[in-house]
Write an enzyme that holds these catalytic residues in place. Structure first.
Site, mmCIF file in Angstrom:
data_model
loop_
_atom_site.group_PDB
_atom_site.id
_atom_site.type_symbol
_atom_site.label_atom_id
_atom_site.label_comp_id
_atom_site.label_asym_id
_atom_site.label_seq_id
_atom_site.Cartn_x
_atom_site.Cartn_y
_atom_site.Cartn_z
ATOM 1 N N ARG A 1 0.835 -1.207 0.000
ATOM 2 C CA ARG A 1 0.000 0.000 0.000
ATOM 3 C C ARG A 1 0.871 1.259 0.000
ATOM 4 O O ARG A 1 0.529 2.260 -0.631
ATOM 5 C CB ARG A 1 -0.954 -0.011 1.199
ATOM 6 C CG ARG A 1 -2.013 1.076 1.096
ATOM 7 C CD ARG A 1 -3.077 0.959 2.162
ATOM 8 N NE ARG A 1 -2.523 1.140 3.491
ATOM 9 C CZ ARG A 1 -3.192 0.930 4.610
ATOM 10 N NH1 ARG A 1 -4.444 0.511 4.574
ATOM 11 N NH2 ARG A 1 -2.618 1.118 5.788
ATOM 12 N N LYS B 1 -2.709 6.699 1.122
ATOM 13 C CA LYS B 1 -2.462 7.242 2.462
ATOM 14 C C LYS B 1 -1.561 8.473 2.339
ATOM 15 O O LYS B 1 -0.388 8.463 2.741
ATOM 16 C CB LYS B 1 -1.856 6.149 3.355
ATOM 17 C CG LYS B 1 -2.279 6.281 4.799
ATOM 18 C CD LYS B 1 -2.114 4.974 5.534
ATOM 19 C CE LYS B 1 -2.141 5.156 7.031
ATOM 20 N NZ LYS B 1 -3.386 5.676 7.573
ATOM 21 N N GLU C 1 -16.085 6.551 4.741
ATOM 22 C CA GLU C 1 -15.359 5.974 5.882
ATOM 23 C C GLU C 1 -15.177 7.016 6.966
ATOM 24 O O GLU C 1 -15.488 8.192 6.769
ATOM 25 C CB GLU C 1 -14.003 5.423 5.434
ATOM 26 C CG GLU C 1 -13.061 6.486 4.903
ATOM 27 C CD GLU C 1 -11.648 5.960 4.619
ATOM 28 O OE1 GLU C 1 -11.259 4.922 5.164
ATOM 29 O OE2 GLU C 1 -10.926 6.629 3.856
HETATM 30 N N1 PLP Z 1 -9.113 4.668 6.570
HETATM 31 C C1 PLP Z 1 -8.302 5.661 6.907
HETATM 32 C C2 PLP Z 1 -8.620 7.031 6.432
HETATM 33 C C3 PLP Z 1 -7.174 5.414 7.713
HETATM 34 O O1 PLP Z 1 -6.354 6.398 8.063
HETATM 35 C C4 PLP Z 1 -6.913 4.099 8.150
HETATM 36 C C5 PLP Z 1 -5.742 3.801 8.957
HETATM 37 O O2 PLP Z 1 -4.749 3.382 8.511
HETATM 38 C C6 PLP Z 1 -7.797 3.085 7.759
HETATM 39 C C7 PLP Z 1 -8.896 3.406 6.977
HETATM 40 C C8 PLP Z 1 -7.588 1.680 8.190
HETATM 41 O O3 PLP Z 1 -6.575 1.064 7.457
HETATM 42 P P1 PLP Z 1 -5.729 -0.112 8.098
HETATM 43 O O4 PLP Z 1 -6.703 -1.120 8.553
HETATM 44 O O5 PLP Z 1 -4.897 -0.604 6.993
HETATM 45 O O6 PLP Z 1 -4.965 0.478 9.217
HETATM 46 C C1 COI Z 2 -3.665 3.762 11.448
HETATM 47 O O1 COI Z 2 -4.686 3.217 11.867
HETATM 48 O O2 COI Z 2 -2.579 3.184 11.424
HETATM 49 C C2 COI Z 2 -3.679 5.114 10.958
HETATM 50 O O3 COI Z 2 -2.806 5.461 10.221
HETATM 51 C C3 COI Z 2 -4.748 5.995 11.400
HETATM 52 C C4 COI Z 2 -4.249 7.227 11.983
HETATM 53 C C5 COI Z 2 -3.867 7.302 13.378
HETATM 54 C C6 COI Z 2 -3.990 8.352 11.109
#
Ligand code: PLP
Ligand code: COI
Length: 335
Positions: A79, A182, A218
């Site tokens: 990612r 991200k 989200e």
């Molecule tokens: N959506 C957003 C906007 C986020 O910042 C995050 C955090 O990383 C997620 C979703 C969840 O992603 P992940 O499960 O890969 O941490």
């Molecule tokens: C995460 O869940 O790892 C994120 O990056 C979310 C956040 C604290 C910005």
């Protein structure tokens, strides 16, 4: 290490080291561990003006058997590269990324919270453009840093339900924009909606699709998921949300538990039909949502604690992460 492991919360704490790589002349340097958080950066650096910055969030856990294991680091590596490609930044080889994460975790092992404390070592890779420039163009040089911070619950009451407010005034991302990667700028763009939510007593803002304002996208730092009244796992499909690794894993866990999984567009009014709603992500893990406010409309779910289906998903997921349940998909990577 003398920390209040059971009450870490989600805040920055310095640890022993971070690992850094520098990109110049078309290649990445060898990694080096630094015992400082300071960097020397030109005030003309691309990242400060034109925002070439992407990051990741991932965790390492102290397992029941005492070993430290990292959750799906290959997914974060891929990612990160997908984010980098979109902002014309250089990719970082997946295998080298995993090795770098292991190196940081091992060097900071004393900061991995003990088994049973509910904590973990949060890993934050961040890549940014460092070239001095005044014209708008991709940076020629970049820094990739991976730092480690011991953390506990993201929201202050652990897995107690939180309330959310639908962001009606501002979107976090544009249609066909950067919502699916991200990029640091997405988080800057979300701050105003989070502030408005907090002013109404909600720790979380829930974003809707920026093109039509019809569907659930989200939360500011996590994906949306719901359990329908007939027990299905429902989560939003949208090209302006981050593909969450936690959500992807929970969908697999749900399927393993024999649940039907639906990844599809979710209309805002459908919020009235769900039995349970939660936010999922690395930082928030699986945090139940008790109420969602949308102007004068209020959608209510289990108020006191996590709902029964979410609890099953949470237990299986954290069970895998802490080495209490069999890791049938080989998600955990030993540091
Ligand atoms: N959506 C957003 C906007 C986020 O910042 C995050 C955090 O990383 C997620 C979703 C969840 O992603 P992940 O499960 O890969 O941490
Ligand atoms: C995460 O869940 O790892 C994120 O990056 C979310 C956040 C604290 C910005």
């Amino acid at each position: 290490m003398d920390l209040d492991w059971a009450n870490l919360g989600f805040q920055f704490r310095p640890t022993k080291s971070n690992i850094r790589f520098h990109y110049a002349d078309g290649k990445w340097s060898e990694g080096k561990l630094y015992n400082t958080y300071d960097i020397t950066l030109s005030v003309a650096a691309n990242v400060l003006h034109y925002g070439q910055a992407v990051f990741e969030g991932m965790k390492a856990f102290r397992s029941k058997d005492g070993k430290v294991r990292i959750f799906r680091p290959d997914e974060n590596a891929r990612r990160l590269n997908s984010s980098a490609r979109h902002l014309l930044m250089p990719e970082f080889p997946v295998e080298r990324f995993i090795e770098a994460v292991k190196t940081v975790v091992r060097d900071n092992e004393e900061y991995v919270p003990p088994y049973g404390s509910g904590g973990s070592l949060y890993l934050r890779p961040v890549m940014f453009g460092t070239s001095s420039q005044i014209g708008v163009s991709p940076s020629l040089e970049y820094e990739l840093v991976i730092m480690a911070v011991p953390v506990g619950a993201y929201y202050k009451n652990g897995i107690k339900p939180v309330e959310a407010l639908i962001a009606r005034d501002f979107d976090r991302a544009a249609p066909h924009g950067t919502g699916h990667i991200k990029a640091a700028g997405n988080y800057a763009a979300s701050l105003i909606s989070s502030k408005m939510a907090k002013e109404k007593g909600c720790p979380v803002a829930l974003f809707i699709d920026p093109a039509t304002h019809t569907y659930i996208d989200e939360f500011g730092t996590s994906n949306f998921l719901a359990i329908s009244k007939d027990g299905k796992y429902v989560t939003s499909q949208s090209d302006s949300i981050l593909p969450s690794i936690t959500n992807k894993s929970l969908m697999q866990v749900a399927a393993d538990l024999g649940m039907a999984v639906e990844r599809r567009k979710v209309r805002i009014e459908e919020l009235a039909d769900f039995a349970e709603v939660a936010a999922c992500g690395t930082a928030v893990v699986l945090t139940p949502v008790s109420k969602i406010y949308d102007g004068d409309t209020v959608y209510s779910y289990e108020a006191e604690s996590i709902g029964p289906v979410m609890k099953k998903l949470y237990d299986r997921m954290t069970g895998i992460q802490y080495g209490e349940c069999e890791d049938i998909h080989n998600w955990m990577v030993e540091a």
